[in-house]
Design a protein around this motif. Structure first.
Motif, PDB file in Angstrom:
ATOM      1  N   TYR A  39       0.985  -1.312  -0.150  1.00 11.83           N
ATOM      2  CA  TYR A  39       0.019  -0.027  -0.119  1.00 11.83           C
ATOM      3  C   TYR A  39       0.671   1.299  -0.059  1.00 11.83           C
ATOM      4  CZ  TYR A  39       0.027   2.422   4.799  1.00 11.83           C
ATOM      5  OH  TYR A  39       0.088   3.014   5.790  1.00 11.83           O
ATOM      6  N   GLY A  41       0.063   5.597   1.038  1.00  7.95           N
ATOM      7  CA  GLY A  41      -0.949   6.576   1.280  1.00  7.95           C
ATOM      8  C   GLY A  41      -1.046   7.744   0.814  1.00  7.95           C
ATOM      9  N   PHE A  42      -1.915   8.615   0.668  1.00 10.59           N
ATOM     10  CA  PHE A  42      -1.918   9.887   0.180  1.00 10.59           C
ATOM     11  C   PHE A  42      -2.861  10.758   1.062  1.00 10.59           C
ATOM     12  CE2 PHE A  42      -1.230   7.239  -3.371  1.00 10.59           C
ATOM     13  CZ  PHE A  42       0.074   7.795  -3.945  1.00 10.59           C
ATOM     14  N   ASP A  43      -2.118  11.886   1.548  1.00  7.42           N
ATOM     15  CA  ASP A  43      -3.132  12.837   2.443  1.00  7.42           C
ATOM     16  C   ASP A  43      -3.835  13.858   1.611  1.00  7.42           C
ATOM     17  OD1 ASP A  43      -2.893  11.791   4.930  1.00  7.42           O
ATOM     18  OD2 ASP A  43      -1.356  12.969   5.744  1.00  7.42           O
ATOM     19  N   LEU A  73      -4.392   4.369  -0.367  1.00  9.53           N
ATOM     20  CA  LEU A  73      -5.147   4.915   0.809  1.00  9.53           C
ATOM     21  C   LEU A  73      -5.164   6.197   0.904  1.00  9.53           C
ATOM     22  CD1 LEU A  73      -4.331   3.781   4.543  1.00  9.53           C
ATOM     23  CD2 LEU A  73      -4.279   6.092   3.947  1.00  9.53           C
ATOM     24  N   THR A  78      -5.604  11.106   8.475  1.00  8.74           N
ATOM     25  CA  THR A  78      -4.339  11.904   8.502  1.00  8.74           C
ATOM     26  C   THR A  78      -4.399  13.054   8.267  1.00  8.74           C
ATOM     27  OG1 THR A  78      -3.850  10.122   6.734  1.00  8.74           O
ATOM     28  CG2 THR A  78      -2.762   9.710   9.033  1.00  8.74           C
ATOM     29  N   ASP A  83       0.851  15.549   8.620  1.00  8.40           N
ATOM     30  CA  ASP A  83       2.218  15.081   8.881  1.00  8.40           C
ATOM     31  C   ASP A  83       3.173  16.028   8.998  1.00  8.40           C
ATOM     32  OD1 ASP A  83       4.190  13.136   8.905  1.00  8.40           O
ATOM     33  OD2 ASP A  83       4.090  12.432   6.902  1.00  8.40           O
ATOM     34  N   ASN A 128      -8.541   5.621   5.586  1.00  5.75           N
ATOM     35  CA  ASN A 128      -8.420   5.671   7.201  1.00  5.75           C
ATOM     36  C   ASN A 128      -9.286   6.215   8.035  1.00  5.75           C
ATOM     37  OD1 ASN A 128      -7.167   8.205   6.830  1.00  5.75           O
ATOM     38  ND2 ASN A 128      -5.035   7.705   7.139  1.00  5.75           N
ATOM     39  N   TYR A 174       1.080  12.054  14.850  1.00  7.92           N
ATOM     40  CA  TYR A 174       0.613  11.449  13.470  1.00  7.92           C
ATOM     41  C   TYR A 174       1.240  10.270  12.975  1.00  7.92           C
ATOM     42  CZ  TYR A 174       0.310  11.706   8.242  1.00  7.92           C
ATOM     43  OH  TYR A 174      -0.088  11.338   7.064  1.00  7.92           O
ATOM     44  N   GLN A 178      -0.455   6.749  11.302  1.00  6.49           N
ATOM     45  CA  GLN A 178       0.111   6.093   9.802  1.00  6.49           C
ATOM     46  C   GLN A 178       0.302   4.726  10.196  1.00  6.49           C
ATOM     47  OE1 GLN A 178       2.325   8.335   7.226  1.00  6.49           O
ATOM     48  NE2 GLN A 178       3.064   6.731   6.182  1.00  6.49           N
ATOM     49  N   ASP A 181      -2.740   2.688  10.396  1.00  6.95           N
ATOM     50  CA  ASP A 181      -3.078   2.294   8.921  1.00  6.95           C
ATOM     51  C   ASP A 181      -2.244   0.947   8.698  1.00  6.95           C
ATOM     52  OD1 ASP A 181      -4.421   4.507   8.951  1.00  6.95           O
ATOM     53  OD2 ASP A 181      -3.283   5.490   7.721  1.00  6.95           O
ATOM     54  N   GLN A 194       4.762  -1.415   2.619  1.00  7.47           N
ATOM     55  CA  GLN A 194       4.203   0.065   2.441  1.00  7.47           C
ATOM     56  C   GLN A 194       5.393   0.730   1.781  1.00  7.47           C
ATOM     57  OE1 GLN A 194       2.710   4.040   4.828  1.00  7.47           O
ATOM     58  NE2 GLN A 194       3.357   2.172   5.944  1.00  7.47           N
ATOM     59  N   GLN A 200       9.294   9.835   3.904  1.00  9.98           N
ATOM     60  CA  GLN A 200       8.039   9.166   4.939  1.00  9.98           C
ATOM     61  C   GLN A 200       8.778   7.824   5.377  1.00  9.98           C
ATOM     62  OE1 GLN A 200       4.886   9.250   5.300  1.00  9.98           O
ATOM     63  NE2 GLN A 200       5.311  11.279   4.384  1.00  9.98           N
ATOM     64  N   ASN A 203       7.669   7.397   9.121  1.00  8.08           N
ATOM     65  CA  ASN A 203       6.521   6.718   9.199  1.00  8.08           C
ATOM     66  C   ASN A 203       6.413   5.275   8.813  1.00  8.08           C
ATOM     67  OD1 ASN A 203       5.592   9.244  10.194  1.00  8.08           O
ATOM     68  ND2 ASN A 203       5.136   9.955   8.244  1.00  8.08           N
TER      69      ASN A 203
HETATM   70  N1  TYR Z   1       2.107  10.489   5.570  1.00 10.52           N
HETATM   71  C1  TYR Z   1       1.931  10.493   4.152  1.00 10.52           C
HETATM   72  C2  TYR Z   1       0.474  10.094   3.790  1.00 10.52           C
HETATM   73  C3  TYR Z   1       0.008   8.640   4.412  1.00 10.52           C
HETATM   74  C4  TYR Z   1      -0.980   8.706   5.178  1.00 10.52           C
HETATM   75  C5  TYR Z   1      -1.609   7.565   5.844  1.00 10.52           C
HETATM   76  C6  TYR Z   1      -1.170   6.473   5.638  1.00 10.52           C
HETATM   77  O1  TYR Z   1      -1.390   5.279   6.229  1.00 10.52           O
HETATM   78  C7  TYR Z   1       0.268   6.442   4.623  1.00 10.52           C
HETATM   79  C8  TYR Z   1       0.655   7.670   4.064  1.00 10.52           C
HETATM   80  C9  TYR Z   1       2.335  11.737   3.376  1.00 10.52           C
HETATM   81  O2  TYR Z   1       2.436  12.682   4.070  1.00 10.52           O
HETATM   82  O3  TYR Z   1       2.518  11.568   2.368  1.00 10.52           O
END
Ligand code: TYR
Length: 430
Positions: A39, A41-43, A73, A78, A83, A128, A174, A178, A181, A194, A200, A203
């Motif tokens: 996976y 993720g994108f905020d 995701l 988030t 972040d 999420n 934060y 994550q 998730d 991930q 990142q 995280n």
């Molecule tokens: N923290 C990541 C986005 C993200 C959010 C939730 C997640 O589970 C994974 C990735 C970013 O700022 O790009």
């Protein structure tokens, strides 16, 4: 099958896309044993994703093409927290705005993976917010918080960078979200990889650690490098700001030009990162760049491939037609109005207000900045270097009329072979 599943690691490696990896041998072994689930993720911190996000989307796509199960995701939760950045605390966006952006970001993510149910590995998209909205604070602190030693959290680069000026508890927490998730996707879908940008890394590894501590599970993290430019400026920006994936924010024409204008020193890295060209094709482009840099072959392939991925073949064809026609090698009148207007907005241009009388051709050359003065305009015309809509103009005093307006209500001025400018008339004019 097995080969394809592990070859993706060699492919990522040969493209220079692996900056960090938790346990490459174990990851390879697990991919050899069967398809894994991965996976990214994108905020929703803006109404659109951008170039940095695109790299992550394409990495996810490479994994799917290799037979693995991709999960995209969207950070509905988030995105409400933020972040932490090294520079400063983020301003919290209103909940309804974040919700709106969630939908936009989701639609963009969906374009890069395949949801076809007849595939053995169709993509999945998750938010999420679904597993955090009803999360109980006490459970969160007991079940998740207990696995996060604060002393370790304080050692993270981004936190260290913020300690002087301060960091809110919100942003400090934060990483727990994550990581949760990753744990949640590990439990629900047996997700064991991930990916993300190298920013990142903290995280990503925190999630791997949480899965190990709370489930005794083995999960992996893989980070792509930061995209750098030879001149030291930030990648993904132009003079007019961030290059977005949303065509309302960055027109397909501007998008194409962004890639096409890549420096020779940077182009091959971008071809490796952002296209699906094979090693043989990449080698040929590299040679072409070394031997005939003026032909800009690698830049054209890069611009064409990435614009097609993001905006589709039809838009790519239109912007290519527009750029050819603007440089005098094609029929301007047959272009579509919105592409032409978008293209001219990227170039020097004059906007005429409603009811404003049409200036003479010579005055338009001056106003658009194509020449410095009225006498230079006259000289340009006399020397046969002045064009209106790709036709030579014989008299600098010529006043363009409504018949001259192209689709979109525009005029194209050109001086010599290479410099062009637009005249955008307000609708009342045409
Ligand atoms: N923290 C990541 C986005 C993200 C959010 C939730 C997640 O589970 C994974 C990735 C970013 O700022 O790009």
């Amino acid at each position: 099958m097995t080969e394809r599943r592990t070859q993706v690691l060699d492919d990522l490696e040969s493209r220079g896309l692996i900056a960090h990896s938790t346990d490459p041998d174990a990851l390879r072994a697990s991919m050899a044993a069967g398809p894994i689930t991965s996976y990214v993720g994108f905020d929703p911190t803006a109404p659109s994703l951008h170039m940095g996000n695109l790299l992550q989307l394409l990495t996810l796509r490479r994994l799917q093409l290799a037979g693995h199960n991709p999960i995209g995701l969207v950070g509905g939760a988030t995105g409400l927290i933020g972040d932490p950045k090294e520079t400063s605390e983020r301003v919290l966006n209103p909940k309804d705005v974040v919700q709106e952006w969630v939908e936009k970001v989701r639609a963009q993510v969906e374009k890069f993976v395949d949801f076809d149910e007849s595939l053995p590995n169709p993509a999945r998209i998750v938010n999420n917010y679904d597993w955090t909205k009803d999360l109980n604070t006490l459970d969160f602190l007991r079940d998740i918080g207990k696995h996060f030693p604060v002393n370790r959290m304080l050692g993270r680069e981004v936190v260290k960078a913020r300690l002087e000026q301060g960091i809110s508890y919100t942003e400090f927490s934060y990483v727990l979200l994550q990581s949760l998730d990753y744990l949640e996707l590990y439990r629900r879908h047996n997700c064991t990889l991930q990916t993300g940008g190298s920013d990142q890394w903290g995280n990503l590894t925190a999630g791997v650690e949480l899965i190990r501590r709370s489930e005794g599970g083995k999960a992996h993290a893989l980070a792509t490098p930061l995209v750098t430019k030879a001149d030291g400026t930030k990648f993904g920006k132009t003079e007019s700001g961030t290059v977005w994936l949303d065509r309302e924010l960055t027109s397909p024409y501007a998008f194409y030009q962004f890639w096409f204008n890549t420096d020779d020193r940077d182009v091959m890295q971008l071809v490796r990162f952002y296209t699906f060209r094979t090693p043989e094709e990449i080698a040929a482009l590299e040679q072409a760049t070394a031997e005939r840099p003026q032909a800009r072959e690698a830049q054209r392939v890069l611009a064409e491939d990435v614009t097609t991925l993001v905006h589709g073949e039809e838009q790519t064809r239109r912007v290519q037609e527009a750029s050819r026609a603007l440089f005098g090698q094609g029929e301007l009148a047959s272009l579509d109005g919105s592409t032409l207007v978008a293209a001219l907005r990227e170039a020097p241009h004059v906007e005429l207000g409603a009811g404003e009388p049409m200036p003479t051709y010579g005055d338009l050359l001056v106003k658009s900045g194509l020449v410095a003065s009225k006498s230079a305009a006259r000289r340009t015309v006399a020397e046969g270097g002045g064009y209106l809509n790709n036709e030579k103009v014989k008299d600098a005093e010529y006043v363009p009329g409504t018949d001259d307006l192209l689709p979109g209500g525009v005029l194209v001025l050109r001086r010599g072979k290479r410099s062009f400018a637009g005249v955008l008339a307000s609708p009342a004019q045409g």
